[in-house]
Design an enzyme around this catalytic site. Structure first.
Site, PDB file in Angstrom:
ATOM      1  N   CYS A   1      13.262   9.799   8.654  1.00  0.00           N
ATOM      2  CA  CYS A   1      13.014   9.254   9.991  1.00  0.00           C
ATOM      3  C   CYS A   1      14.274   9.292  10.843  1.00  0.00           C
ATOM      4  CB  CYS A   1      12.464   7.846   9.873  1.00  0.00           C
ATOM      5  SG  CYS A   1      13.387   6.869   8.715  1.00  0.00           S
TER       6      CYS A   1
ATOM      7  N   GLY B   1       6.180   4.335   8.896  1.00  0.00           N
ATOM      8  CA  GLY B   1       5.401   5.574   8.978  1.00  0.00           C
ATOM      9  C   GLY B   1       5.478   6.134  10.384  1.00  0.00           C
ATOM     10  N   SER B   2       4.430   6.841  10.766  1.00  0.00           N
ATOM     11  CA  SER B   2       4.453   7.529  12.054  1.00  0.00           C
ATOM     12  C   SER B   2       4.200   6.567  13.214  1.00  0.00           C
ATOM     13  CB  SER B   2       3.385   8.624  12.057  1.00  0.00           C
ATOM     14  OG  SER B   2       2.116   8.040  11.840  1.00  0.00           O
ATOM     15  N   THR B   3       4.674   6.941  14.373  1.00  0.00           N
ATOM     16  CA  THR B   3       4.460   6.136  15.576  1.00  0.00           C
ATOM     17  C   THR B   3       2.969   6.059  15.898  1.00  0.00           C
ATOM     18  OG1 THR B   3       6.670   6.613  16.401  1.00  0.00           O
ATOM     19  CG2 THR B   3       5.029   6.005  18.051  1.00  0.00           C
TER      20      THR B   3
ATOM     21  N   GLU C   1       8.767  14.917  17.062  1.00  0.00           N
ATOM     22  CA  GLU C   1       9.322  14.768  15.718  1.00  0.00           C
ATOM     23  C   GLU C   1       8.718  15.828  14.800  1.00  0.00           C
ATOM     24  OE1 GLU C   1       8.214  11.353  13.233  1.00  0.00           O
ATOM     25  OE2 GLU C   1      10.345  11.191  12.740  1.00  0.00           O
TER      26      GLU C   1
ATOM     27  N   LYS D   1       0.873  -1.188   0.000  1.00  0.00           N
ATOM     28  CA  LYS D   1       0.000   0.000   0.000  1.00  0.00           C
ATOM     29  C   LYS D   1       0.900   1.225   0.000  1.00  0.00           C
ATOM     30  CE  LYS D   1      -2.007   2.984   2.195  1.00  0.00           C
ATOM     31  NZ  LYS D   1      -1.913   4.445   1.940  1.00  0.00           N
TER      32      LYS D   1
ATOM     33  N   GLU E   1       8.638   0.285  11.392  1.00  0.00           N
ATOM     34  CA  GLU E   1       9.700   1.306  11.347  1.00  0.00           C
ATOM     35  C   GLU E   1       9.005   2.633  11.552  1.00  0.00           C
ATOM     36  OE1 GLU E   1      12.833   0.831  11.094  1.00  0.00           O
ATOM     37  OE2 GLU E   1      13.005  -1.177  10.246  1.00  0.00           O
TER      38      GLU E   1
ATOM     39  N   GLY F   1       1.510   3.565  13.680  1.00  0.00           N
ATOM     40  CA  GLY F   1       2.081   2.283  14.115  1.00  0.00           C
ATOM     41  C   GLY F   1       1.271   1.651  15.243  1.00  0.00           C
TER      42      GLY F   1
END
Ligand code: NAP
Ligand code: MG
Length: 497
Positions: free
Chosen positions: A304, A247-249, A400, A195, A270, A252
């Site tokens: 990142c 992607g973003s935490t 971030e 995706k 990641e 995640g």
């Protein structure tokens, strides 16, 4: 402004791509017939309309990946060496299309053409070439048992592909992230549904076309262009065995919940970072300045592992701040297709607002700001920015930013700086600059991060594991370590009688 290519070439490369979904070896429209537009962030103009994949399309793609993984399917019967050759051929084809990929990455993401040409595309090809070799080198072991009669029992392990994978990627390095995902999954013998990020679907469409040409059988690699809901449908799908996400935490965490809620699928992640970079006074200061500027400003800071928290020993602090501010000023911000451009636009209006919001918060909370202005009045350009004299409690130091903004603070003692550097929920990258080898390794050992660079930054290799401590992720990508994400271990115990 003379661009590296003309409009006709852009139309030719973007126009020759399929703009559909790749499902079961065929390019198809979304079930709903819907499409969405992807923009060039330098001009804010529409580049192309692509299929808007949603849950129904995800389901079709997962079914295709499942069928391709069934016992007896061509992919399962194919000799490992043949699988390796296909992945290698795909690496060759990526290099043969170096210029097309560089153009698509620059147009869709905004990054400088030269950066995509020199970094993103060659790294993607090298990753595929490296992973192709692993297809024939995945081995179980024969195990000397502990409490069993060794003449009666023979025990060994088989390494088997985990199954149908869902692979969800972000927009900052689209082609390379796609390669990081599909290379090892295919080498391990898995099948997959990729995706892409809503902002950058284009390079994956060319990659899909080339994968078919390289000989990847129908259904083994499926590509769904779409939005977060398509990612969520994949993460929740009961027939997906494994989800790998970059992607973003924040997303995640959602993936983990969705994966647990349906069928407890395996997950690797990641995620974000807030990577500390420590410059000691005994470092080669010129190199430390150049590399630390690269650590934060490369790829518009949309990285990142951006070295976004810089700590500099007091006696060289002013020199380093002045040096990095000077480097920031000298970076030419512009259209990625202008050959003089060193930094392109941010990916979107939303990202522009987010980054400039953090710059404002830094100023409001007392940092000295170098740079930080919008560049031009069209496209999402922001000047590379140094926030000097920052404190640990500032928002721009804690969160971030994912943009070209570095927070710099002085420190006085080696003993204090490592706990400060580690004072973050993230743990993706870290760096240390010093000429003292003992201090370098001592610091590298104490930094809680998945990658520590010593006297450099942004050096990657397909052979070197990459991933995060703490909230920066689960598992590693690249190197042999990535196969922990894509293999199951089966133990076979035989009573020899
Ligand atoms: P993101 O919002 O987390 O999106 C990443 C991907 O997940 C996109 O394909 C996105 O689709 C999809 N997605 C969104 N919501 C989802 C959901 N609920 N379930 C499943 N998938 C969903 O991140 P981003 O804005 O693209 O990228 C920036 C962030 O990624 C930063 O925080 C950065 O640190 C991190 N990042 C980490 C690494 C690493 O290697 N650790 C690399 C690059 C980026 P849409 O495109 O439609 O939103
Ligand atoms: Mg775009």
């Amino acid at each position: 402004m003379t661009l590296v290519v003309d409009k006709t070439r852009i139309d030719e490369v973007v126009g020759s791509l399929s703009h559909q979904l790749l499902i079961n070896g065929e390019w198809v429209d979304a079930a709903s017939g819907r499409t969405f537009e992807t923009l060039n962030p330098a001009s804010e103009e529409v580049l192309a309309s692509v299929a808007h994949g949603e849950a129904e399309d995800v389901d079709l793609a997962v079914r295709a990946a499942r069928a391709a993984f069934e016992e007896g399917a061509p992919w399962r019967r194919m000799p490992h060496g043949e699988r390796g050759k296909i992945i290698h051929r795909l690496g060759d084809l990526v290099l043969e299309h170096l210029e097309d990929f560089a153009l698509l990455e620059s147009l869709d993401n905004g990054k400088p053409y030269w950066a995509a040409e020199a970094v993103d595309v060659p790294l993607a090809a090298d990753l595929l070439h490296y992973m192709s070799g692993w297809a024939t080198k995945i081995e179980g072991s024969t195990i000397p048992t502990s409490g069993l009669d060794p003449t009666q029992y023979l025990s060994f392990t088989l390494k088997e592909p985990v199954g149908v994978c869902a692979q969800i990627i972000p927009w900052n390095i689209p082609l390379l992230m796609a390669a990081w995902k599909i290379g090892p999954a295919l080498a391990a013998g898995c099948t997959t549904v990729l995706k892409t990020a809503e902002q950058t679907p284009l390079s994956a469409l060319l990659l899909g076309e080339l994968a078919m040409r390289a000989g990847v059988p129908a259904g083994v690699l499926n590509i769904v262009t779409g939005f977060g809901d398509a990612g969520a449908a994949l993460a929740a799908h009961p027939d997906v065995d494994k989800v790998t996400f970059t992607g973003s935490t924040e997303v995640g965490r959602k993936i983990v919940k969705a994966a647990a809620g349906s069928n407890l699928k395996k997950v690797s992640l990641e995620l974000g970072g807030k990577s500390p970079n420590v410059i000691f006074a005994d470092a080669d200061i010129d190199k430390a300045i150049t590399d630390s500027a690269n650590a934060i400003f490369f790829n518009q800071g949309e990285s990142c592992v951006a070295g976004s928290r810089l700590y500099v020993e007091e006696s060289v602090y002013d020199e380093v701040v002045a040096g990095i501010a000077e480097q920031a000023r000298s970076i030419k911000v512009g259209d990625g297709l202008d050959p003089g451009t060193a930094m392109g636009p941010l990916i979107s209006q939303a990202q522009f607002e987010r980054v400039t919001g953090y710059i404002r918060s830094g100023r409001d909370e007392g940092a000295v700001v170098h740079g930080g202005d919008r560049v031009g009045d069209r496209g999402y350009f922001v000047a590379p920015t140094v926030l000097a004299g920052t404190r640990e409690d500032m928002t721009a130091v804690r969160e971030e930013i994912f943009g070209p903004v570095v927070a710099v603070a002085p420190f006085s003692a080696e003993s204090d700086i490592v706990p400060t550097a580690n004072n973050t929920n993230y743990g993706l990258g870290a760096g240390v600059f010093t000429r003292d080898i003992s201090k370098a390794y001592r610091t590298a050992r104490r930094l809680r991060a998945g990658t520590v660079w010593v006297n450099t930054w942004n050096v990657f290799d397909a052979s070197l594991p990459f991933g995060g401590y703490k909230e920066s992720g689960w598992g590693r990508e690249m190197g042999g370590a990535v196969f922990d994400n894509y293999l199951e271990t089966k133990t076979v115990i035989t009573d020899l009688g």
